[in-house]
Scaffold this active site. Sequence first.
Site, PDB file in Angstrom:
ATOM      1  N   MET A   1       0.760  -1.206   0.014  1.00 19.37           N
ATOM      2  CA  MET A   1       0.064  -0.068   0.032  1.00 19.37           C
ATOM      3  C   MET A   1       0.871   1.155  -0.038  1.00 19.37           C
ATOM      4  O   MET A   1       1.950   1.323   0.741  1.00 19.37           O
ATOM      5  CB  MET A   1      -0.887  -0.078   1.075  1.00 19.37           C
ATOM      6  CG  MET A   1      -2.193   1.069   1.068  1.00 19.37           C
ATOM      7  SD  MET A   1      -1.959   2.398   1.893  1.00 19.37           S
ATOM      8  CE  MET A   1      -0.854   2.179   3.122  1.00 19.37           C
ATOM      9  N   CYS A   2       0.347   2.119  -0.881  1.00 20.29           N
ATOM     10  CA  CYS A   2       1.346   3.311  -0.956  1.00 20.29           C
ATOM     11  C   CYS A   2       0.574   4.225  -0.459  1.00 20.29           C
ATOM     12  O   CYS A   2      -0.281   5.227  -0.928  1.00 20.29           O
ATOM     13  CB  CYS A   2       1.704   3.452  -2.709  1.00 20.29           C
ATOM     14  SG  CYS A   2       2.338   5.122  -3.064  1.00 20.29           S
ATOM     15  N   GLU A   3       1.141   4.955   0.600  1.00 20.46           N
ATOM     16  CA  GLU A   3       0.319   6.319   1.277  1.00 20.46           C
ATOM     17  C   GLU A   3       0.519   7.530   0.317  1.00 20.46           C
ATOM     18  O   GLU A   3      -0.515   8.203   0.339  1.00 20.46           O
ATOM     19  CB  GLU A   3       0.813   6.169   2.748  1.00 20.46           C
ATOM     20  CG  GLU A   3      -0.521   5.962   3.672  1.00 20.46           C
ATOM     21  CD  GLU A   3      -0.317   6.128   4.990  1.00 20.46           C
ATOM     22  OE1 GLU A   3      -0.151   6.919   5.607  1.00 20.46           O
ATOM     23  OE2 GLU A   3      -0.368   4.792   5.616  1.00 20.46           O
ATOM     24  N   LEU A   4       1.756   7.636   0.184  1.00 13.98           N
ATOM     25  CA  LEU A   4       2.194   8.832  -0.431  1.00 13.98           C
ATOM     26  C   LEU A   4       2.400   8.565  -1.795  1.00 13.98           C
ATOM     27  O   LEU A   4       3.337   7.788  -2.174  1.00 13.98           O
ATOM     28  CB  LEU A   4       3.178   9.679   0.191  1.00 13.98           C
ATOM     29  CG  LEU A   4       3.087  10.336   1.505  1.00 13.98           C
ATOM     30  CD1 LEU A   4       4.449  10.709   2.361  1.00 13.98           C
ATOM     31  CD2 LEU A   4       1.922  11.437   1.606  1.00 13.98           C
TER      32      LEU A   4
ATOM     33  N   ASP B   1       1.308  -0.630  -8.203  1.00 17.91           N
ATOM     34  CA  ASP B   1       1.350  -1.464  -6.828  1.00 17.91           C
ATOM     35  C   ASP B   1      -0.077  -2.207  -6.625  1.00 17.91           C
ATOM     36  O   ASP B   1      -0.862  -1.898  -7.656  1.00 17.91           O
ATOM     37  CB  ASP B   1       1.833  -0.686  -5.871  1.00 17.91           C
ATOM     38  CG  ASP B   1       0.726   0.060  -5.180  1.00 17.91           C
ATOM     39  OD1 ASP B   1      -0.387   0.664  -5.699  1.00 17.91           O
ATOM     40  OD2 ASP B   1       0.738   0.663  -4.028  1.00 17.91           O
TER      41      ASP B   1
END
Lengths: 256, 256
Positions: B1-4, B206
């Site tokens: 998981m890509c937060e930024l 992703d």
Amino acid sequence: MCELLGMSANTPTDICFSFAGLMRRGGRTGPHRDGWGIAFYEGNGSRVFHDPLASAESEIARLISEYSIKSRIVISHIRQANRGRVCLENTHPFTRELWGRSWTFAHNGQLRGIKQYPLRHYRPIGTTDSEYAFCLMLDRIRRRFPQAPRSSRQLRQYIGKLATELGKLGIFNFLLSDSRDLFAYCSTSLCWITRRAPFGPARLIDEDMTVDFKEETTPNDIVTVIATRPLTNNEDWNIMQPGELTVFRQGLPVAV
Amino acid sequence: MCELLGMSANTPTDICFSFAGLMRRGGRTGPHRDGWGIAFYEGNGSRVFHDPLASAESEIARLISEYSIKSRIVISHIRQANRGRVCLENTHPFTRELWGRSWTFAHNGQLRGIKQYPLRHYRPIGTTDSEYAFCLMLDRIRRRFPQAPRSSRQLRQYIGKLATELGKLGIFNFLLSDSRDLFAYCSTSLCWITRRAPFGPARLIDEDMTVDFKEETTPNDIVTVIATRPLTNNEDWNIMQPGELTVFRQGLPVAV
């Protein structure tokens, strides 16, 4: 054509905007080639959508007309550029923060010489008279009330005073909100109507915009719509007088 | 998981976000139940879309994935609420105005004790550590530079100093923009990659987000993507070091 459109309600209300006319004429020769924008309050936050060019295939307009956004306060503006070029940063409504509240502003008119007033805290991002006037009002409010005043009436009266002063520079019809009240100031043209549940199948219509009340959630629902001119001719709209400020909270006018 | 997730480009670029995973899991038990938001700069203005609940039928996500928004700077954030309840005003990115520029900020992490720092000019509208930190940084920048500094390096160095100071309070990965530069600060995890035309069919992927470069418009196009962690494993990503600030302008890192 309705340049300003606002809503105040006592419960989060899903009014349904239909931009069919706007979208059809967008980007062609119609008066709306200069875009439009809309702000919805949701809790303490606000959501703003801007469509600088109002193209005929406007994805934003389609989203707004299909998407269910429940809001107690709505401010919308259709632009005919008379000051400042057509671009995102010149598209109303404008937003700023003061006292930890989200403020939004939309204006119909022009103000001569407004840019000669000095600004301290807030600066315009674009080049319109309107955003400049918004920054100036917030500057003054901030100077007068470094903290949010306990009495809402104090704030309302001060905003009325500011509106009268700046209104002398030209045409200054505006809708303003601090996320609690909706301030409607009439310089030349603004009117409003209050509807109560049951709303029935009635709709407010002009050539560009249909405000379609969704089925009410409780029998106590109250919704006021404010517009540049009456959107229906079979109802009693309250026609505001030049120089009049009316403030709405929870769907009803309150004492200024 | 890509937060930024951020983007800096030398020409308005239409990167195409696919939120298929996010939308599929939204509102269920996945990590993204707490919403997401995205800011696109367009000229001097910025457009921000917030989706506090990221429901499986997200209209906003659909709009973003289908709508062609050409931008030189993009800042996006997927939220896992650890401070502040899930609501519109707590959804990143946050925006404020300083020197007539539109600033946006998104943060991954937590900052202990941040709310004990006094604020002067900017106040949070919501209740997150992140918005508080953003207000504090702008307060400090404003105090240090009442007018925009002539030298961009002065501003970059000062932001680096602030980031180091506030980073001591916890985890402070952030993306920040003043509409000219994109500031990326790594506290624990952040990386970037620069792509030049021809981009070819390659995509950054992703599990939740696909960044799909549209066909370039000129052979000189340069685009940098910044993300919490590498989105591909067959390319050389620049892994940032804890405490490192990298600043991007026109798609390339510039001297700090």
